[in-house]
Design a protein around this motif. Structure first.
Motif, PDB file in Angstrom:
ATOM      1  N   VAL A  44      70.580  69.447 -10.093  1.00 49.84           N
ATOM      2  CA  VAL A  44      71.686  68.961  -9.271  1.00 49.84           C
ATOM      3  C   VAL A  44      71.364  69.297  -7.824  1.00 49.84           C
ATOM      4  O   VAL A  44      71.113  70.458  -7.501  1.00 49.84           O
ATOM      5  CB  VAL A  44      73.024  69.623  -9.677  1.00 49.84           C
ATOM      6  CG1 VAL A  44      74.151  69.113  -8.806  1.00 49.84           C
ATOM      7  CG2 VAL A  44      73.312  69.382 -11.151  1.00 49.84           C
ATOM      8  N   TYR A  45      71.363  68.290  -6.964  1.00 46.89           N
ATOM      9  CA  TYR A  45      71.072  68.482  -5.552  1.00 46.89           C
ATOM     10  C   TYR A  45      72.303  68.129  -4.731  1.00 46.89           C
ATOM     11  O   TYR A  45      72.823  67.014  -4.817  1.00 46.89           O
ATOM     12  CB  TYR A  45      69.902  67.601  -5.116  1.00 46.89           C
ATOM     13  CG  TYR A  45      68.603  67.939  -5.805  1.00 46.89           C
ATOM     14  CD1 TYR A  45      67.867  69.049  -5.409  1.00 46.89           C
ATOM     15  CD2 TYR A  45      68.118  67.155  -6.847  1.00 46.89           C
ATOM     16  CE1 TYR A  45      66.667  69.370  -6.042  1.00 46.89           C
ATOM     17  CE2 TYR A  45      66.932  67.465  -7.483  1.00 46.89           C
ATOM     18  CZ  TYR A  45      66.213  68.569  -7.073  1.00 46.89           C
ATOM     19  OH  TYR A  45      65.037  68.888  -7.696  1.00 46.89           O
ATOM     20  N   LEU A  46      72.776  69.086  -3.937  1.00 40.23           N
ATOM     21  CA  LEU A  46      73.876  68.832  -3.011  1.00 40.23           C
ATOM     22  C   LEU A  46      73.297  68.418  -1.672  1.00 40.23           C
ATOM     23  O   LEU A  46      72.444  69.116  -1.124  1.00 40.23           O
ATOM     24  CB  LEU A  46      74.724  70.091  -2.792  1.00 40.23           C
ATOM     25  CG  LEU A  46      75.431  70.724  -3.978  1.00 40.23           C
ATOM     26  CD1 LEU A  46      76.280  71.885  -3.493  1.00 40.23           C
ATOM     27  CD2 LEU A  46      76.265  69.727  -4.718  1.00 40.23           C
ATOM     28  N   ALA A  47      73.752  67.296  -1.150  1.00 40.89           N
ATOM     29  CA  ALA A  47      73.394  66.885   0.207  1.00 40.89           C
ATOM     30  C   ALA A  47      74.393  67.573   1.127  1.00 40.89           C
ATOM     31  O   ALA A  47      75.556  67.169   1.205  1.00 40.89           O
ATOM     32  CB  ALA A  47      73.474  65.374   0.344  1.00 40.89           C
ATOM     33  N   LEU A  48      73.957  68.636   1.766  1.00 38.06           N
ATOM     34  CA  LEU A  48      74.874  69.450   2.558  1.00 38.06           C
ATOM     35  C   LEU A  48      75.283  68.729   3.830  1.00 38.06           C
ATOM     36  O   LEU A  48      74.644  67.776   4.261  1.00 38.06           O
ATOM     37  CB  LEU A  48      74.233  70.804   2.848  1.00 38.06           C
ATOM     38  CG  LEU A  48      73.905  71.585   1.578  1.00 38.06           C
ATOM     39  CD1 LEU A  48      73.184  72.865   1.911  1.00 38.06           C
ATOM     40  CD2 LEU A  48      75.157  71.875   0.778  1.00 38.06           C
ATOM     41  N   GLY A  49      76.351  69.206   4.426  1.00 39.87           N
ATOM     42  CA  GLY A  49      76.928  68.496   5.561  1.00 39.87           C
ATOM     43  C   GLY A  49      77.853  67.422   5.015  1.00 39.87           C
ATOM     44  O   GLY A  49      78.310  67.485   3.878  1.00 39.87           O
ATOM     45  N   SER A  50      78.135  66.430   5.833  1.00 39.17           N
ATOM     46  CA  SER A  50      79.040  65.368   5.384  1.00 39.17           C
ATOM     47  C   SER A  50      78.294  64.037   5.286  1.00 39.17           C
ATOM     48  O   SER A  50      77.322  63.804   5.996  1.00 39.17           O
ATOM     49  CB  SER A  50      80.226  65.237   6.328  1.00 39.17           C
ATOM     50  OG  SER A  50      79.792  64.879   7.621  1.00 39.17           O
ATOM     51  N   THR A  51      78.779  63.192   4.401  1.00 34.95           N
ATOM     52  CA  THR A  51      78.195  61.876   4.161  1.00 34.95           C
ATOM     53  C   THR A  51      79.278  60.822   4.329  1.00 34.95           C
ATOM     54  O   THR A  51      80.423  61.032   3.934  1.00 34.95           O
ATOM     55  CB  THR A  51      77.618  61.802   2.733  1.00 34.95           C
ATOM     56  OG1 THR A  51      76.636  62.828   2.572  1.00 34.95           O
ATOM     57  CG2 THR A  51      76.978  60.459   2.454  1.00 34.95           C
ATOM     58  N   ASP A  52      78.901  59.706   4.904  1.00 37.93           N
ATOM     59  CA  ASP A  52      79.808  58.574   5.051  1.00 37.93           C
ATOM     60  C   ASP A  52      80.079  57.994   3.669  1.00 37.93           C
ATOM     61  O   ASP A  52      79.182  57.460   3.023  1.00 37.93           O
ATOM     62  CB  ASP A  52      79.149  57.528   5.960  1.00 37.93           C
ATOM     63  CG  ASP A  52      80.006  56.307   6.197  1.00 37.93           C
ATOM     64  OD1 ASP A  52      81.118  56.216   5.633  1.00 37.93           O
ATOM     65  OD2 ASP A  52      79.549  55.423   6.949  1.00 37.93           O
ATOM     66  N   MET A  53      81.312  58.108   3.195  1.00 40.17           N
ATOM     67  CA  MET A  53      81.653  57.673   1.846  1.00 40.17           C
ATOM     68  C   MET A  53      81.770  56.154   1.705  1.00 40.17           C
ATOM     69  O   MET A  53      82.031  55.651   0.621  1.00 40.17           O
ATOM     70  CB  MET A  53      82.941  58.336   1.364  1.00 40.17           C
ATOM     71  CG  MET A  53      82.778  59.789   1.015  1.00 40.17           C
ATOM     72  SD  MET A  53      81.707  60.031  -0.427  1.00 40.17           S
ATOM     73  CE  MET A  53      80.468  61.108   0.247  1.00 40.17           C
ATOM     74  N   ARG A  54      81.543  55.420   2.785  1.00 44.61           N
ATOM     75  CA  ARG A  54      81.458  53.965   2.655  1.00 44.61           C
ATOM     76  C   ARG A  54      80.142  53.563   2.011  1.00 44.61           C
ATOM     77  O   ARG A  54      79.989  52.447   1.542  1.00 44.61           O
ATOM     78  CB  ARG A  54      81.605  53.303   4.023  1.00 44.61           C
ATOM     79  CG  ARG A  54      82.994  53.486   4.622  1.00 44.61           C
ATOM     80  CD  ARG A  54      83.070  52.928   6.000  1.00 44.61           C
ATOM     81  NE  ARG A  54      82.236  53.737   6.901  1.00 44.61           N
ATOM     82  CZ  ARG A  54      82.132  53.546   8.208  1.00 44.61           C
ATOM     83  NH1 ARG A  54      82.792  52.555   8.786  1.00 44.61           N
ATOM     84  NH2 ARG A  54      81.369  54.328   8.941  1.00 44.61           N
ATOM     85  N   LYS A  55      79.184  54.499   1.978  1.00 46.20           N
ATOM     86  CA  LYS A  55      77.898  54.216   1.350  1.00 46.20           C
ATOM     87  C   LYS A  55      78.079  54.113  -0.158  1.00 46.20           C
ATOM     88  O   LYS A  55      78.807  54.881  -0.765  1.00 46.20           O
ATOM     89  CB  LYS A  55      76.889  55.314   1.672  1.00 46.20           C
ATOM     90  CG  LYS A  55      76.478  55.357   3.129  1.00 46.20           C
ATOM     91  CD  LYS A  55      75.383  56.367   3.339  1.00 46.20           C
ATOM     92  CE  LYS A  55      75.013  56.542   4.798  1.00 46.20           C
ATOM     93  NZ  LYS A  55      74.766  55.352   5.529  1.00 46.20           N
ATOM     94  N   GLU A  56      77.402  53.163  -0.726  1.00 38.92           N
ATOM     95  CA  GLU A  56      77.428  52.967  -2.172  1.00 38.92           C
ATOM     96  C   GLU A  56      76.051  53.332  -2.727  1.00 38.92           C
ATOM     97  O   GLU A  56      75.339  54.113  -2.122  1.00 38.92           O
ATOM     98  CB  GLU A  56      77.815  51.520  -2.495  1.00 38.92           C
ATOM     99  CG  GLU A  56      79.244  51.177  -2.111  1.00 38.92           C
ATOM    100  CD  GLU A  56      80.287  51.954  -2.920  1.00 38.92           C
ATOM    101  OE1 GLU A  56      80.017  52.275  -4.100  1.00 38.92           O
ATOM    102  OE2 GLU A  56      81.367  52.224  -2.381  1.00 38.92           O
ATOM    103  N   ILE A  57      75.668  52.760  -3.827  1.00 38.45           N
ATOM    104  CA  ILE A  57      74.429  53.136  -4.510  1.00 38.45           C
ATOM    105  C   ILE A  57      73.206  52.984  -3.615  1.00 38.45           C
ATOM    106  O   ILE A  57      72.394  53.902  -3.497  1.00 38.45           O
ATOM    107  CB  ILE A  57      74.260  52.317  -5.810  1.00 38.45           C
ATOM    108  CG1 ILE A  57      75.290  52.789  -6.835  1.00 38.45           C
ATOM    109  CG2 ILE A  57      72.845  52.433  -6.363  1.00 38.45           C
ATOM    110  CD1 ILE A  57      75.350  51.946  -8.092  1.00 38.45           C
ATOM    111  N   ASN A  58      73.045  51.845  -2.970  1.00 42.32           N
ATOM    112  CA  ASN A  58      71.857  51.624  -2.140  1.00 42.32           C
ATOM    113  C   ASN A  58      71.775  52.626  -1.000  1.00 42.32           C
ATOM    114  O   ASN A  58      70.727  53.219  -0.752  1.00 42.32           O
ATOM    115  CB  ASN A  58      71.827  50.197  -1.600  1.00 42.32           C
ATOM    116  CG  ASN A  58      71.593  49.175  -2.686  1.00 42.32           C
ATOM    117  OD1 ASN A  58      71.152  49.498  -3.782  1.00 42.32           O
ATOM    118  ND2 ASN A  58      71.909  47.930  -2.389  1.00 42.32           N
ATOM    119  N   GLY A  59      72.863  52.814  -0.274  1.00 42.74           N
ATOM    120  CA  GLY A  59      72.860  53.732   0.858  1.00 42.74           C
ATOM    121  C   GLY A  59      72.629  55.174   0.448  1.00 42.74           C
ATOM    122  O   GLY A  59      71.893  55.913   1.108  1.00 42.74           O
TER     123      GLY A  59
END
Length: 117
Positions: A10-25
């Protein structure tokens, strides 16, 4: 969730991510920013800035799965660090999704013996 092999990471992408991104993004983020293989069968976990939404990207045999959990009132206990990615166990992911701060939980130490006598 679905049954996962015991060796799943399990890998956490730390910081914040734009949740508008879907599978491709999200798969591009896993490969480009995190330098990990999104086709590995491991879980890639992303969280938004307000810590109310988590998305989990997972490759299963012939396609991507995308899981999302959105909290209505509380916030996820997301780790704060300067690293871009953090590897955790499946149990820690379960704790995170339940609202626990898995970084503050300290289980008993593993014991390793070489003989019985």
């Amino acid at each position: 969730m679905i049954a996962l092999p015991q060796h799943t990471r399990v890998y956490l992408a730390l910081g914040s991510t734009d949740m508008r991104k879907e599978i491709n993004g999200l798969s591009i983020l896993a490969e480009g920013t995190l330098s990990l293989d999104p086709f590995s069968g491991h879980l890639f976990v992303f969280c938004n800035r307000s810590r109310s939404t988590v998305k989990i990207l997972y490759w299963q045999r012939n396609g991507f799965c995308l899981f999302q959990k959105r909290l209505e009132k509380e916030r996820f206990r997301w780790p704060e660090t300067r690293e871009q990615v953090m590897e955790i166990g499946l149990r820690d992911l379960s704790f995170l999704l339940e609202g626990l701060d898995f970084t503050a939980l300290h289980p008993h130490r593993d014991l390793h013996y070489s003989t019985l006598l």
